[in-house]
Write an enzyme that holds these catalytic residues in place. Structure first.
Site, mmCIF file in Angstrom:
data_model
loop_
_atom_site.group_PDB
_atom_site.id
_atom_site.type_symbol
_atom_site.label_atom_id
_atom_site.label_comp_id
_atom_site.label_asym_id
_atom_site.label_seq_id
_atom_site.Cartn_x
_atom_site.Cartn_y
_atom_site.Cartn_z
ATOM 1 N N CYS A 168 0.837 -1.213 0.000
ATOM 2 C CA CYS A 168 0.000 0.000 0.000
ATOM 3 C C CYS A 168 0.868 1.258 0.000
ATOM 4 O O CYS A 168 0.555 2.240 -0.672
ATOM 5 C CB CYS A 168 -0.903 0.040 1.234
ATOM 6 S SG CYS A 168 -2.092 -1.291 1.286
HETATM 7 C C1 BEZ Z 1 0.464 -4.621 1.802
HETATM 8 O O1 BEZ Z 1 -0.048 -3.571 1.446
HETATM 9 O O2 BEZ Z 1 1.669 -4.774 1.790
HETATM 10 C C2 BEZ Z 1 -0.386 -5.764 2.278
HETATM 11 C C3 BEZ Z 1 -1.582 -5.509 2.935
HETATM 12 C C4 BEZ Z 1 -2.336 -6.576 3.398
HETATM 13 C C5 BEZ Z 1 -1.916 -7.874 3.158
HETATM 14 C C6 BEZ Z 1 -0.731 -8.113 2.461
HETATM 15 C C7 BEZ Z 1 0.038 -7.038 2.013
#
Ligand code: BEZ
Length: 211
Positions: A45
């Site tokens: 994210c």
């Molecule tokens: C991420 O944004 O890195 C992420 C968020 C939730 C689960 C896996 C990865």
């Protein structure tokens, strides 16, 4: 209920990192992209939000406003923005909706319990000036989105809203377009003075009309 292509984009009022917004008022008469994130302070994210901040001039050029949402509260978003700016070498320049009660997530069916329980998946909604949904897209949490692809889709949507064309596989702005089946050959010659190439009766190309 799932939001489908052609539906009116559900309206909501929510707290964001740039103040309270009413979604429809915020959109005004322009295009918009609403995209969801599973959670603040997560690695994928962080890269996605930074990437969008860097390419906002491209969205602005096309008259598209962007807004992100995740189910964390405003204080969390504000702290996370510092990390995004630092790690992605950018400055956040569009709002993130705080959705701790999952109002927006529920309205747009962004929680897929069989994928991840109580976080939003990576959803995208492109909304047209008529407030209708023009694209929906869902990625798993593990895969960061390709935002160049969203720009490409916006180019196609804006073009096909003005001309009787569609865009072929992997089309990019400036490339030849497909003449829609509703246009007959005589009409096509008038509508597309740059030329009509008939490969099959149902497969006809023309140079991009507005280039
Ligand atoms: C991420 O944004 O890195 C992420 C968020 C939730 C689960 C896996 C990865």
């Amino acid at each position: 209920m799932a939001v489908r292509l052609g539906d009116e984009a559900p309206n909501f009022t929510a707290e964001t990192t740039e103040g309270t917004i009413n979604f429809h008022e915020w959109l005004g008469g322009g295009w918009g992209i609403l995209f969801s994130h599973p959670k603040d302070y997560t690695p994928v994210c962080t890269t996605e939000l930074g990437t969008v901040a860097k390419i906002t001039p491209e969205f602005k050029k096309r008259g598209v406003k962007v807004i992100a949402v995740s189910v964390d509260p405003l204080d969390s978003h504000k702290g996370w923005i510092n990390d995004i700016n630092e790690t992605q070498q950018t400055t956040m320049n569009y709002p993130i909706i705080a959705d701790p009660d999952k109002k927006v997530a529920t309205l747009y069916d962004m929680i897929h319990p069989n994928a991840i329980d109580n976080m939003t998946v990576r959803s995208v909604f492109i909304v047209g000036p008529d407030k209708k949904v023009k694209l929906t897209l869902t990625y798993p949490a593990s895969c960061g989105r390709n935002f160049d692809e969203l720009l490409r889709v916006v180019d196609s949507l804006q073009l096909t809203s003005k001309f009787k064309v569609a865009t072929p596989a992997n089309w990019k702005d400036g490339e030849d377009c497909i003449i829609t089946p509703a246009v007959n050959n005589d009409e096509a010659k008038t509508l597309f003075p740059k030329g009509v190439k008939i490969v099959k009766p149902y497969l006809r190309y023309t140079p991009q009309p507005n280039k």
